[in-house]
Design a protein around this motif. Structure first.
Motif, short mmCIF file in Angstrom:
data_model
loop_
_atom_site.label_atom_id
_atom_site.label_comp_id
_atom_site.label_asym_id
_atom_site.label_seq_id
_atom_site.Cartn_x
_atom_site.Cartn_y
_atom_site.Cartn_z
N GLY A 1 0.79 -1.22 0.00
CA GLY A 1 0.00 0.00 0.00
C GLY A 1 0.82 1.27 0.00
O GLY A 1 0.28 2.36 -0.27
N ASP A 2 2.12 1.19 0.29
CA ASP A 2 2.96 2.38 0.24
C ASP A 2 3.13 2.86 -1.20
O ASP A 2 3.31 2.05 -2.12
N THR A 3 3.12 4.16 -1.39
CA THR A 3 3.29 4.75 -2.71
C THR A 3 4.74 4.59 -3.17
O THR A 3 5.66 4.98 -2.45
N THR A 4 4.93 4.05 -4.37
CA THR A 4 6.30 3.82 -4.86
C THR A 4 6.62 4.63 -6.11
O THR A 4 7.72 4.51 -6.64
N ASP A 5 5.68 5.45 -6.57
CA ASP A 5 5.92 6.20 -7.82
C ASP A 5 5.86 7.71 -7.61
O ASP A 5 5.63 8.47 -8.55
N ASP A 6 6.08 8.16 -6.37
CA ASP A 6 6.01 9.59 -6.07
C ASP A 6 7.09 9.93 -5.05
O ASP A 6 7.03 9.50 -3.89
N ALA A 7 8.09 10.71 -5.47
CA ALA A 7 9.22 11.04 -4.60
C ALA A 7 8.82 11.94 -3.45
O ALA A 7 9.59 12.08 -2.48
N THR A 8 7.64 12.55 -3.51
CA THR A 8 7.20 13.43 -2.42
C THR A 8 6.44 12.67 -1.34
O THR A 8 6.13 13.24 -0.29
N ALA A 9 6.13 11.40 -1.59
CA ALA A 9 5.37 10.60 -0.63
C ALA A 9 6.31 9.90 0.34
O ALA A 9 7.16 9.10 -0.08
N HIS A 10 6.18 10.19 1.62
CA HIS A 10 7.03 9.58 2.63
C HIS A 10 6.43 8.27 3.12
O HIS A 10 5.21 8.11 3.20
N TRP A 11 7.31 7.33 3.46
CA TRP A 11 6.89 6.12 4.14
C TRP A 11 7.15 6.30 5.63
O TRP A 11 8.11 6.99 6.01
N PRO A 12 6.35 5.68 6.46
CA PRO A 12 6.56 5.83 7.92
C PRO A 12 7.96 5.38 8.33
O PRO A 12 8.53 4.43 7.76
N GLU A 13 8.50 6.05 9.34
CA GLU A 13 9.82 5.70 9.83
C GLU A 13 9.85 4.32 10.49
O GLU A 13 10.91 3.77 10.75
N SER A 14 8.67 3.76 10.74
CA SER A 14 8.60 2.41 11.31
C SER A 14 8.91 1.33 10.28
O SER A 14 9.06 0.15 10.64
N ARG A 15 9.02 1.69 8.99
CA ARG A 15 9.32 0.70 7.96
C ARG A 15 10.71 0.09 8.20
O ARG A 15 11.63 0.76 8.67
N GLU A 16 10.83 -1.16 7.81
CA GLU A 16 12.08 -1.90 8.00
C GLU A 16 13.23 -1.26 7.22
O GLU A 16 13.06 -0.82 6.09
N LEU A 17 14.39 -1.23 7.86
CA LEU A 17 15.63 -0.82 7.20
C LEU A 17 16.52 -2.05 7.04
O LEU A 17 16.87 -2.71 8.03
N VAL A 18 16.88 -2.39 5.81
CA VAL A 18 17.73 -3.54 5.52
C VAL A 18 19.15 -3.05 5.29
O VAL A 18 19.40 -2.18 4.45
N GLU A 19 20.09 -3.63 6.04
CA GLU A 19 21.51 -3.29 5.88
C GLU A 19 22.05 -3.96 4.61
O GLU A 19 22.05 -5.18 4.49
N LEU A 20 22.51 -3.15 3.68
CA LEU A 20 22.99 -3.67 2.40
C LEU A 20 24.51 -3.78 2.32
O LEU A 20 25.03 -4.53 1.50
N GLY A 21 25.21 -3.02 3.13
CA GLY A 21 26.67 -3.10 3.08
C GLY A 21 27.33 -1.82 3.51
O GLY A 21 26.67 -0.87 3.95
#
Length: 337
Positions: free
Chosen positions: A254-274
């Protein structure tokens, strides 16, 4: 420069073509024209984030990166990187203590093979002033028309009053970092990451300084030298490597993925990539900054662009302005022959 192969200097990177949609290219040229009017035309420099510095190092991925995507730099032991820190605006000599130098930029190139790469383009504010190119063009036109002698309400004030995303970007805190190595950077557009099992996950990159965020007051910033941040980077990297953690903020259903002005909640998971470890200033820095063209579109297996309309437009602007820089570089080298 005797013996220079000028055909190589002006060669356009085949991995970064202009969009086939002529409307996107025309809009990109219109935006470049507005940047030129806003900041002036400075031959050999970028129309935005003109002042910068290139550094080199390596990227080492985590197992979580491999689980997220089949991208080559997520699945190798390490990958060489070239990064560019930059100040905002198209002014190549903007003082580092100017409020307009914020937000700062941070672009990363993962060098996968000769003439093969994938890039991340980010800046230090987790926001963007427009969701598409036409709205961004309106914003720039309003800014150009709002000189110091224009009475209020200026065109840019009228624009901001009716465009909440642009207003939020302008009003977002943009503190002065004590070092560009102690700032967090955000790639505001989303990408689709696909792993070996075929699972696709949307995410947005963040680059987090290993040494933590650290800021100075506006009063203290007013007293720093014009080139303080870049002199500090050179001093810092001569003593120790500069490290950033690359993470991805993961979208929920349900999170918007096609709008750079739309924020996702800070509670979203952060994945460590390197970890990105920078160890040296790039040689021939001024010349290489004219040559390198960062690409906001991944163009690599395992990472696809989202439907964000800014991606193709930004790629077109970067390529067109990069061609302009390379042409200026070529003219300088021919004149020196």
């Amino acid at each position: 420069m005797a013996g220079t192969d000028h055909s190589l200097i002006c060669k356009v990177e085949t991995s970064m073509p202009l969009p086939q949609d002529e409307r996107i290219v025309a809009l990109a040229n219109d935006l470049l024209q507005q940047f030129d009017q806003l900041f002036g035309l400075h031959s050999g420099f970028r129309p935005a984030h003109a002042k910068g510095l290139l550094l080199t190092g390596t990227f080492k991925p985590t197992p979580a990166a491999k689980a997220l995507s089949t991208a080559p730099h997520f699945n190798r032991t390490s990958t060489p990187v070239t990064v560019r820190f930059s100040n905002s605006t198209g002014l190549p000599h903007i003082p580092d203590n100017s409020p307009n130098a914020n937000p700062r930029g941070f672009a990363v190139r993962f060098n996968l093979a000769e003439h093969v790469h994938t890039d991340i383009v980010s800046h230090s504010t987790d926001a963007f002033p427009a969701g598409d190119g036409k709205e961004f063009l309106e914003f720039l036109k309003a800014a150009v028309a709002s000189g110091p002698d224009v009475p209020s309400p200026k065109p840019v004030e009228t624009f901001l009053a009716s465009h909440p995303a642009a207003l939020a970007f302008v009003q977002a805190p943009k503190p002065f970092p004590s070092s560009l190595a102690r700032e967090t950077y955000y790639a505001v557009t989303a990408f689709a990451f696909t792993n070996a099992a075929g699972k696709t996950t949307f995410g947005r990159y963040r680059l987090l300084p290993e040494s933590g965020n650290d800021y100075i007051s506006a009063e203290r910033a007013a007293g720093i030298s014009d080139n303080y941040h870049y002199d500090e980077l050179a001093t810092r990297i001569a003593k120790d490597p500069i490290r950033f953690r690359l993470v991805a903020q993961i979208a929920a259903p349900g999170d918007t993925t096609d709008d750079a002005t739309a924020h996702w909640p800070e509670s979203r998971e952060l994945v460590e990539l390197g970890t990105i470890e920078l160890t040296a200033l790039a040689p021939d820095n001024a010349a290489e900054q004219k040559q390198i063209i960062f690409d906001p579109i991944p163009r690599v297996e395992g990472i696809e662009p989202s439907a964000d309309p800014l991606l193709e437009l930004r790629a077109a602007i970067y390529l067109l302005s990069g061609r302009r820089r390379r042409a200026a570089k070529l003219e300088e080298e021919i004149a020196a022959d």
